[in-house]
Write an enzyme that holds these catalytic residues in place. Structure first.
Site: not given
Ligand code: DGY
Length: 339
Positions: A297, A166-168, A249, A278
């Protein structure tokens, strides 16, 4: 959609903020609505959260606030849940949709920051940067330069397997091209030829990607399908010289399976920014292995990114409470509750 609310109805609307958020949030919301907020950086107790949700018209929450069926059951007037995150696995979206509650998130604005952190972790892991820093800092660097000292691994010409395109995932691919890496990707749906060509990326089934990549980076949302997807058996498919990076995640990776694989040196190393629990428990098996790099995180943790997340999250609360469609709607089929 134009607003039919009178000015007094808007002022009567209450928005609950579950944390201290950056400046744009109060600037956007305070002139219009009654704001109640948790002034702390720590989450409020469950009972307090529920009592605010019971009375709120809008909720601005974080990924640590569980907005589940119990919370939605008592939400008398809630019209929008805006999460200050791209991930929304902490929200029962199906239930919210059935109740006519909008759910919005903050995609796009954190893509570059998260891709940058992914690359920082890949480089730090493969070039042993933290190890080197500790050596110097702890005054343990006691030999002058020699040819076999602290050797790491190149990124250039190596294969990067991106799980979740996806985007990331694509932003990571863009950076990887600059480093001369070959890009494989796996995604629930194969992306278009045009996107593959743009990123010079080749689709692989997950197992093949794990077997053939030198670096595997995970960029999936957490869903029932992705929970523990990267199991010990999957990790064992990776090359012994390969590295695993996760900035998505924690629940997607079997942490104890990963710790086993690292302890037995079945893969070369791992870098994790996200965890099942976390903060990470002191008893976590991940703290018992050496070939690992752990960050708390930090994917979206830049001043500019958090500012833009605040603008986006607050604007969508304002939009929905004024009767305007939000910019980043998660549950597109929702039919709004009356204002
Ligand atoms: C998100 O945006 O889901 C990240 O884990 C925290 O910015």
């Amino acid at each position: 959609m134009e607003s039919e609310s009178s000015a007094s109805t808007v002022r009567d609307s209450t928005v609950y903020l579950t944390r201290k958020f950056p400046e744009p949030v109060s600037r956007i919301l305070e002139p219009l609505f009654e704001i109640t907020l948790n002034h702390s950086d720590s989450p409020v107790g469950r009972d307090e959260l529920l009592s605010h949700i019971e009375r709120a018209d809008g909720l601005l929450c974080t990924l640590n606030d569980q907005i589940d069926r119990e919370a939605l059951d008592i939400a008398q007037k809630l019209k929008i849940i805006s999460t200050y995150s791209v991930g929304y696995d902490h929200i029962d979206v199906e239930n919210a949709t059935a109740r006519g509650i909008y759910v919005t998130n903050t995609p796009d604005v954190l893509t570059d920051a998260t891709a940058d952190l992914t690359f920082a972790l890949m480089l730090a892991l493969s070039r042993r940067i933290v190890e080197g820093h500790n050596l110097v800092f702890n005054r343990e660097w006691d030999m002058p330069w020699f040819p076999s000292f602290m050797l790491g691994n190149d990124l250039s010409k190596k294969t990067l397997g991106i799980v979740g395109f996806g985007r990331i995932g694509r932003a990571v691919a863009k950076r990887a091209r600059g480093f001369g890496m070959k890009i494989r990707y796996h995604n629930s749906v194969k992306v278009s030829k045009a996107v593959e060509v743009e990123h010079d990326a080749t689709y692989s089934p997950l197992e093949t990607l794990l077997m053939e990549s030198d670096f595997v980076s995970i960029h999936l949302p957490l869903t029932d399908k992705t929970r523990k997807l990267i199991s010990y058996e999957m990790i064992r498919l990776m090359k012994q010289s390969a590295y695993l990076i996760n900035t998505s995640r924690g629940m997607i990776v079997d942490e104890s399976g990963l710790a086993d694989a690292l302890r037995r040196e079945e893969i070369a190393g791992a870098a994790l920014d996200v965890f099942i629990t976390e903060p990470l428990a002191e008893t976590s098996p991940l703290l018992e292995v050496n070939n690992i790099l752990l960050t708390p995180h930090l994917g979206s943790a830049t001043v500019g990114t958090r500012y833009r997340m605040g603008e986006m999250a607050a604007s969508d609360i304002r939009n929905v409470l004024l009767g305007i469609e939000p910019v980043s709607l998660v549950n597109s089929g929702v039919r709004r509750r009356p204002i």
